[in-house]
Enzyme design. Structure first.
Site, short mmCIF file in Angstrom:
data_model
loop_
_atom_site.label_atom_id
_atom_site.label_comp_id
_atom_site.label_asym_id
_atom_site.label_seq_id
_atom_site.Cartn_x
_atom_site.Cartn_y
_atom_site.Cartn_z
N GLY A 1 -46.09 0.50 82.88
CA GLY A 1 -45.78 0.00 84.23
C GLY A 1 -44.67 -1.01 84.10
O GLY A 1 -43.71 -0.79 83.35
N GLU A 2 -44.82 -2.12 84.76
CA GLU A 2 -43.81 -3.18 84.69
C GLU A 2 -44.51 -4.44 84.21
O GLU A 2 -45.36 -4.99 84.91
CB GLU A 2 -43.19 -3.36 86.09
CG GLU A 2 -42.17 -4.45 86.19
CD GLU A 2 -41.04 -4.29 85.18
OE1 GLU A 2 -40.51 -3.18 85.04
OE2 GLU A 2 -40.72 -5.30 84.52
N SER A 3 -44.17 -4.87 83.00
CA SER A 3 -44.95 -5.94 82.39
C SER A 3 -44.83 -7.27 83.12
O SER A 3 -45.79 -8.06 83.14
CB SER A 3 -44.56 -6.09 80.91
OG SER A 3 -43.18 -6.37 80.77
N CYS B 1 -46.57 1.12 76.12
CA CYS B 1 -45.32 0.68 76.75
C CYS B 1 -45.46 -0.74 77.32
O CYS B 1 -45.50 -1.69 76.55
CB CYS B 1 -44.86 1.71 77.79
SG CYS B 1 -43.10 1.59 78.12
N HIS C 1 -45.60 7.02 75.77
CA HIS C 1 -46.70 7.34 76.70
C HIS C 1 -47.43 8.60 76.24
O HIS C 1 -47.12 9.69 76.72
CB HIS C 1 -46.14 7.59 78.11
CG HIS C 1 -45.60 6.38 78.78
ND1 HIS C 1 -46.35 5.63 79.66
CD2 HIS C 1 -44.39 5.79 78.71
CE1 HIS C 1 -45.62 4.61 80.10
NE2 HIS C 1 -44.43 4.69 79.54
N GLU D 1 -50.17 9.59 77.13
CA GLU D 1 -50.94 10.14 78.28
C GLU D 1 -50.11 11.14 79.09
O GLU D 1 -50.65 11.86 79.91
CB GLU D 1 -51.46 9.01 79.17
CG GLU D 1 -50.43 8.32 80.06
CD GLU D 1 -49.59 7.27 79.35
OE1 GLU D 1 -49.57 7.24 78.10
OE2 GLU D 1 -48.92 6.48 80.06
N ARG E 1 -37.92 -5.66 75.10
CA ARG E 1 -38.11 -4.81 76.28
C ARG E 1 -36.88 -3.94 76.51
O ARG E 1 -35.76 -4.34 76.18
CB ARG E 1 -38.36 -5.66 77.52
CG ARG E 1 -39.66 -6.44 77.46
CD ARG E 1 -39.81 -7.31 78.68
NE ARG E 1 -39.85 -6.51 79.91
CZ ARG E 1 -39.52 -6.97 81.11
NH1 ARG E 1 -39.08 -8.20 81.24
NH2 ARG E 1 -39.60 -6.19 82.16
N ILE F 1 -40.18 5.82 78.25
CA ILE F 1 -39.65 5.49 79.58
C ILE F 1 -39.32 3.99 79.61
O ILE F 1 -40.23 3.15 79.57
CB ILE F 1 -40.67 5.82 80.69
CG1 ILE F 1 -41.10 7.30 80.60
CG2 ILE F 1 -40.08 5.52 82.07
CD1 ILE F 1 -42.30 7.64 81.48
N ARG F 2 -38.04 3.68 79.61
CA ARG F 2 -37.60 2.28 79.53
C ARG F 2 -38.46 1.51 78.51
O ARG F 2 -39.03 0.46 78.81
CB ARG F 2 -37.64 1.61 80.91
CG ARG F 2 -36.72 2.29 81.94
CD ARG F 2 -36.66 1.55 83.26
NE ARG F 2 -37.96 1.13 83.75
CZ ARG F 2 -38.86 1.95 84.30
NH1 ARG F 2 -38.57 3.24 84.44
NH2 ARG F 2 -40.00 1.50 84.71
#
Ligand code: GLN
Length: 213
Positions: free
Chosen positions: A50-52, A82, A174, A176, A109, A138-139
């Site tokens: 997600g976005e940490s 991630c 990821h 998943e 990051r 992903i990023r």
């Protein structure tokens, strides 16, 4: 004989449904965790991507960050993917964001740069055996530096992207988002081993371990 361990997936922010499905496929009971009290009954925990920074802000406000530090410090097995890997780091290279911590790592990051923000790679990850592991980035961050207790499990372009320290597992990618369940299976094996250790401690008359005081 250990039944299906109870593994929570933090559902504060980010992708969690795919983790639940993957955990169930490898023999765990998965549930979503939104509030601190829901941590108490778990055998293991996944912190998804997600976005940490958002995750840190939301979790700090609700008191979840503090409770996460307590339960992970007490030995609850945890798997961060991630943004989850970032949350479990001791520090980021840029600093200045709220983290859970626990692993002796410094992470960078968005480390793979803007041009290659998202990509797939096949990673050698001998700890899970067999063919290379298909990995979706992903990023993604990478582990910039780490202490001696951190075991690197896979690298990409010479940078560690999967690692383990005690009962903590992290991947910059990821697992998943693919059909390959070996990384989730590795984590659920760690959870089962932790459950067995606690049961043996209890049987030997040791103190009953609780995650939160
Ligand atoms: N770039 C995100 C961060 O720094 C992580 C991205 C992800 O979890 N897929 O928090």
């Amino acid at each position: 004989m250990i039944g299906r361990p109870q593994v929570g997936v933090l559902a504060v922010q980010g992708a969690f449904a795919e983790h639940e499905e993957a955990l169930r496929a490898v023999g765990a009971d998965a549930c979503q965790v939104r509030i601190a009290d829901e941590l108490d009954t778990l055998d293991g925990l996944v912190i998804p991507g997600g976005e940490s920074t958002t995750f840190g802000l939301v979790a700090a406000r609700s008191g979840l960050l503090e409770r996460l530090r307590d339960v992970i410090g007490a030995g609850l097995p945890v798997f961060g993917t991630c943004a989850g890997m970032i949350m479990l780091a001791r520090e980021t290279t840029a600093g200045g964001q709220a983290l859970v911590g626990g692993m002796d790592t410094v992470v960078r990051r968005n480390a793979f740069g803007r041009q290659v923000a998202s990509f797939e790679a096949d990673l050698d990850m001998s700890v899970v055996g067999g063919a290379p592991v298909p990995a979706v980035f992903i990023r993604a961050p990478w582990i910039e530096t780490h202490g001696p207790r951190v075991e690197v499990l896979a690298s990409c372009g010479g940078h560690p992207v999967a690692a383990r320290q005690g009962d903590m597992l992290v991947t910059a990618f990821h697992p998943e988002f693919t059909d390959d369940r070996r990384v989730h299976a590795l984590f659920v094996d760690m959870v089962r081993a932790s459950v067995a250790r606690r049961a043996a401690d209890d049987a030997a008359g040791g103190a009953v371990r609780v995650w939160a005081q």
